[in-house]
Every structure is written in structure tokens, then in C-alpha cells.
Design an enzyme around this catalytic site. Structure first.
Site, PDB file in Angstrom:
ATOM      1  N   ARG A  21       0.506  -0.900  -0.064  1.00  0.00           N
ATOM      2  CA  ARG A  21      -0.093   0.091   0.111  1.00  0.00           C
ATOM      3  C   ARG A  21       0.798   1.384  -0.235  1.00  0.00           C
ATOM      4  O   ARG A  21       0.595   2.012   0.826  1.00  0.00           O
ATOM      5  CB  ARG A  21      -0.837   0.425   1.340  1.00  0.00           C
ATOM      6  CG  ARG A  21      -1.734  -1.043   1.253  1.00  0.00           C
ATOM      7  CD  ARG A  21      -3.224  -0.776   2.128  1.00  0.00           C
ATOM      8  NE  ARG A  21      -4.617  -1.708   2.404  1.00  0.00           N
ATOM      9  CZ  ARG A  21      -4.442  -1.793   4.012  1.00  0.00           C
ATOM     10  NH1 ARG A  21      -4.247  -1.574   4.612  1.00  0.00           N
ATOM     11  NH2 ARG A  21      -5.380  -3.487   3.103  1.00  0.00           N
ATOM     12  N   ARG A  25      -3.295   6.811   0.569  1.00  0.00           N
ATOM     13  CA  ARG A  25      -4.139   8.209   1.263  1.00  0.00           C
ATOM     14  C   ARG A  25      -2.659   9.472   1.928  1.00  0.00           C
ATOM     15  O   ARG A  25      -2.848   9.829   2.492  1.00  0.00           O
ATOM     16  CB  ARG A  25      -5.066   8.309   1.450  1.00  0.00           C
ATOM     17  CG  ARG A  25      -6.024   7.633   1.274  1.00  0.00           C
ATOM     18  CD  ARG A  25      -7.089   7.807   1.582  1.00  0.00           C
ATOM     19  NE  ARG A  25      -7.476   6.046   2.667  1.00  0.00           N
ATOM     20  CZ  ARG A  25      -8.539   5.802   3.936  1.00  0.00           C
ATOM     21  NH1 ARG A  25      -9.259   6.438   3.522  1.00  0.00           N
ATOM     22  NH2 ARG A  25      -8.257   4.400   3.670  1.00  0.00           N
ATOM     23  N   ARG A  34      -6.730  10.989  -7.051  1.00  0.00           N
ATOM     24  CA  ARG A  34      -7.696  10.029  -6.820  1.00  0.00           C
ATOM     25  C   ARG A  34      -9.165  11.017  -6.940  1.00  0.00           C
ATOM     26  O   ARG A  34      -9.980  11.061  -7.487  1.00  0.00           O
ATOM     27  CB  ARG A  34      -8.068   9.768  -5.493  1.00  0.00           C
ATOM     28  CG  ARG A  34      -9.215   9.085  -5.196  1.00  0.00           C
ATOM     29  CD  ARG A  34      -9.024   8.229  -3.601  1.00  0.00           C
ATOM     30  NE  ARG A  34     -10.379   7.874  -3.672  1.00  0.00           N
ATOM     31  CZ  ARG A  34     -10.850   6.875  -2.581  1.00  0.00           C
ATOM     32  NH1 ARG A  34      -9.577   5.826  -2.009  1.00  0.00           N
ATOM     33  NH2 ARG A  34     -11.906   6.403  -2.198  1.00  0.00           N
ATOM     34  N   ASP A  71      -6.395  -2.841  -7.726  1.00  0.00           N
ATOM     35  CA  ASP A  71      -7.774  -3.669  -6.140  1.00  0.00           C
ATOM     36  C   ASP A  71      -8.166  -5.438  -6.672  1.00  0.00           C
ATOM     37  O   ASP A  71      -7.442  -5.451  -7.690  1.00  0.00           O
ATOM     38  CB  ASP A  71      -8.925  -2.943  -6.251  1.00  0.00           C
ATOM     39  CG  ASP A  71      -9.759  -4.224  -4.695  1.00  0.00           C
ATOM     40  OD1 ASP A  71     -10.154  -4.319  -4.673  1.00  0.00           O
ATOM     41  OD2 ASP A  71      -8.850  -2.870  -3.514  1.00  0.00           O
ATOM     42  N   TYR A 147     -15.019 -12.392  -0.067  1.00  0.00           N
ATOM     43  CA  TYR A 147     -16.044 -11.350  -0.535  1.00  0.00           C
ATOM     44  C   TYR A 147     -17.538 -11.831  -1.187  1.00  0.00           C
ATOM     45  O   TYR A 147     -18.047 -11.579  -1.238  1.00  0.00           O
ATOM     46  CB  TYR A 147     -15.114 -10.542  -1.031  1.00  0.00           C
ATOM     47  CG  TYR A 147     -13.937  -9.347  -0.639  1.00  0.00           C
ATOM     48  CD1 TYR A 147     -14.544  -8.752  -0.160  1.00  0.00           C
ATOM     49  CD2 TYR A 147     -12.682  -9.507  -0.372  1.00  0.00           C
ATOM     50  CE1 TYR A 147     -13.824  -7.547   1.130  1.00  0.00           C
ATOM     51  CE2 TYR A 147     -11.812  -9.432   0.539  1.00  0.00           C
ATOM     52  CZ  TYR A 147     -12.787  -7.868   0.840  1.00  0.00           C
ATOM     53  OH  TYR A 147     -11.628  -6.931   1.648  1.00  0.00           O
TER      54      TYR A 147
END
Length: 338
Positions: A21, A25, A34, A71, A147
Site C-alpha cells: 500500500r 492516502r 484520486r 484492487d 467477498y
């Protein structure tokens, strides 16, 4: 490439480093990009902007490898499941996989609809310095299956486990279909230009040992074997989170084993250090404090002295970690000499 050399256990002038990652952010540049895209999924589907954020950590942190910005859930999405990302809630599918009928509606050729990922790879590889590696990735079949059955992230995975223990064949059928899609997806990433691939099994710890080895790790091994037989020059990295209790059961045709922060690196070194290059495993929250961060890094580097090793975190960068500390950490690792 020093990172690729390290993946194959070759001697390197220093320990290479990258962070899971690392595009995220905690970087103001990422937040700006983004914002241009509009939302997370739109960013993933925009090769120009996705390439931009893939490259940002190379320029800002000076790490030895970039990892594709995407992703893990784009694969089940392109298999036919409608996906949304919701602020404060994370990713959710509008429908779930519960029956053979649901299973039959899923596509076997999702890789054909993921050209935005391959375009991102090609664009990034063209701009990336030749001595820097580009890592492609996918989610592991077990993690993706949770998921697809739960519809979102879960703390208990009770719907998936209910199927596992009451209708094992159905779960195996789903896992086989996901595995088929992932093999083609990773192969397409390699053809587009990635130099290594990584399999993330984020929810490995959700299962007891016997269940994980059958329903989780076995399918990761199949993917690794497929890639290594066709592309022996491409390193395969496996990251199954939270399975420190049975590292002695780990085998397979992969090159690098990612060690999560909850697994004592000393134990991983003893049990796997002669079989695989180890990657990891600084506790990400140490980056909040420079002294704790550098102490933790030194302990890891000293422990792995003389053993094949790639420095990384034991999980991903957090959104509010101080970037200046991450920059100092990379510099410390690059300059560290035993």
C-alpha cells in the site's frame, strides 16, 4: 534489478525495500490524483491516473519496486459481480454467490475485460526506471471467495464457513473457477510488462489449519505452479496473513514468502528461511515514531543478516502515517551495512 535479484536469492549490495500500500492516502499527491478520478474504482479504471499513483512512491520514497495500483476485487467484478466502494464502509457487491445457479452466471474469461489494468502496466513500465521492478498482483482465491459469498468484508466469515463445512464441493467449484480466472489474469499482467507477481491472501487466518491448507493454500500453490512453469524468470511472492502457527506446512513453487507483522520473523527464518526468500515484516504503526521505526528496522536487518531478505512492512501503509518517516526508513535501509 536489485529487487528481482533479491527475489531469486542472489547477492545484492543492500537490502531492497518496498511497502505494501505504498501508493495511498498518506501521500498528498495520491489524494490529488484520486480527486481527479472522482472515486476509487474510477481511478483503478483510468490507466493514466493509475499509472501516475503507481509511480508516486518511486519518486517520493525511493523504493526499489513499484506495485501496480489496482484492487483485488476487479477480478470478481469482471467475472460479473456488481461492485461499489462506499465511504466508511469499504467495498460491497450488490449480489452474492450462494448457489450453483449463481456460480454458472460467473464468467471464466474475466481477464479479457481487464485491459485497463494491462494498459496501466504497460504505461507504467515505459516510464519506470529500468533498475526498478514493477510488481503485479491478485487476491488469493480464498480471500476473493469470502467477498463473493459474504458480499463485503467480514469479521466472522460465517456464510463462507457455513458453505465450507456443509457444502465443500460447491466452495471448491467456486475456488477452481476463481483460480482459473486468476491464472489468466496474472499471465496477462506478465505479458503487459510486470517483473514479478504477488498473491495476497488477506483472510488466510480466518480458517483453521486443515481448512486453510485445503481451501486456501492449495489454490495459491496451483497459481504459483502455473506461473513458474510458464514464466520461470518471473518471481512469485505469496503473502498469507496470519498463519504463523503452521509455517512448517508451507511448500510450493513460489520464490518469496511475505511475513506479516504478527508472525515473529525469527520463527519464519527458522522454518522457511532456507526454502524461500523472506519479505517483511516491520509493524506498520512503528512508522508513527521515528525512533521506534528505526529500532524495529535495525532488529529486522540484523536478524536477517546472511539470509535472503526483502524489507517490507508486515501489512500495508496506513492513511495517516507520516511520509517523512517513510522516506527516512527507505534511506536507512539502503544505507545500512552489516
Amino acid at each position: 534489478m536489485i529487487f528481482i535479484d533479491a527475489c531469486f536469492g542472489k547477492e545484492t549490495p543492500y537490502t531492497p525495500v518496498w511497502f505494501m500500500r505504498q501508493a495511498g492516502r498518506y501521500l498528498s499527491e495520491y489524494r490529488e490524483t484520486r480527486k481527479q478520478a472522482g472515486d476509487f474504482l474510477s481511478l483503478c479504471k483510468n490507466p493514466k491516473l493509475a499509472s501516475e499513483v503507481t509511480l508516486q512512491p518511486i519518486d517520493i520514497l525511493g523504493v526499489d519496486a513499484a506495485i501496480l495500483f489496482s484492487d483485488i476485487l476487479v477480478v470478481p467484478m469482471e467475472m460479473g459481480m456488481e461492485l461499489g466502494f462506499f465511504t466508511g464502509e469499504g467495498p460491497k457487491f450488490t449480489q452474492t454467490i450462494q448457489s450453483d445457479k449463481d456460480l454458472k452466471q460467473l464468467r471464466q474469461d474475466s481477464h479479457l475485460s481487464l485491459n485497463y489494468v494491462y494498459d496501466t502496466i504497460t504505461m507504467t513500465r515505459q516510464k519506470l526506471a529500468k533498475d526498478k521492478a514493477l510488481i503485479g498482483f491478485c487476491g488469493a482465491p480464498w480471500t476473493l471467495a469470502t467477498y463473493m459469498i459474504e458480499g463485503q468484508g467480514s469479521k466472522t466469515y460465517n456464510q463462507t464457513k457455513k458453505i465450507l463445512y456443509s457444502n465443500a464441493q460447491f466452495l471448491h467449484n467456486l475456488l477452481e473457477l476463481i483460480t482459473h480466472n486468476l491464472k489468466n489474469y496474472l499471465e496477462s499482467q506478465i505479458k503487459a510488462g510486470v517483473n514479478a507477481v504477488m498473491i495476497f491472501d488477506s483472510w488466510a487466518a480466518a480458517l483453521e489449519e486443515s481448512a486453510y491448507l485445503e481451501f486456501g493454500f492449495e489454490y495459491c500453490k496451483q497459481i504459483a505452479s502455473f506461473i513458474k512453469q510458464k514464466y520461470p524468470e518471473i518471481p512469485v511472492i505469496l503473502f498469507p496473513k496470519g498463519i504463523s502457527g503452521y509455517l512448517d506446512k508451507i511448500d510450493g513453487e513460489f520464490d518469496v514468502f511475505g511475513v506479516d507483522w504478527s508472525t515473529p520473523l525469527k520463527i519464519a527464518k527458522e522454518k522457511l528461511g532456507d526454502k524461500y526468500v523472506l519479505q517483511g515484516n516491520l509493524e506498520p504503526c512503528r512508522i508513527y515514531d521515528e525512533k521506534s521505526m528505526l529500532e524495529g528496522a535495525k532488529d529486522i536487518l540484523d536478524l536477517m543478516q546472511g539470509k535472503r531478505h526483502i524489507f517490507n512492512l508486515g501489512h500495508g501503509m496506513l492513511p495517516d502515517l507520516p511520509r517523512e518517516n517513510a522516506i527516512k526508513l527507505v534511506d536507512f535501509i539502503h544505507q545500512y551495512r552489516f
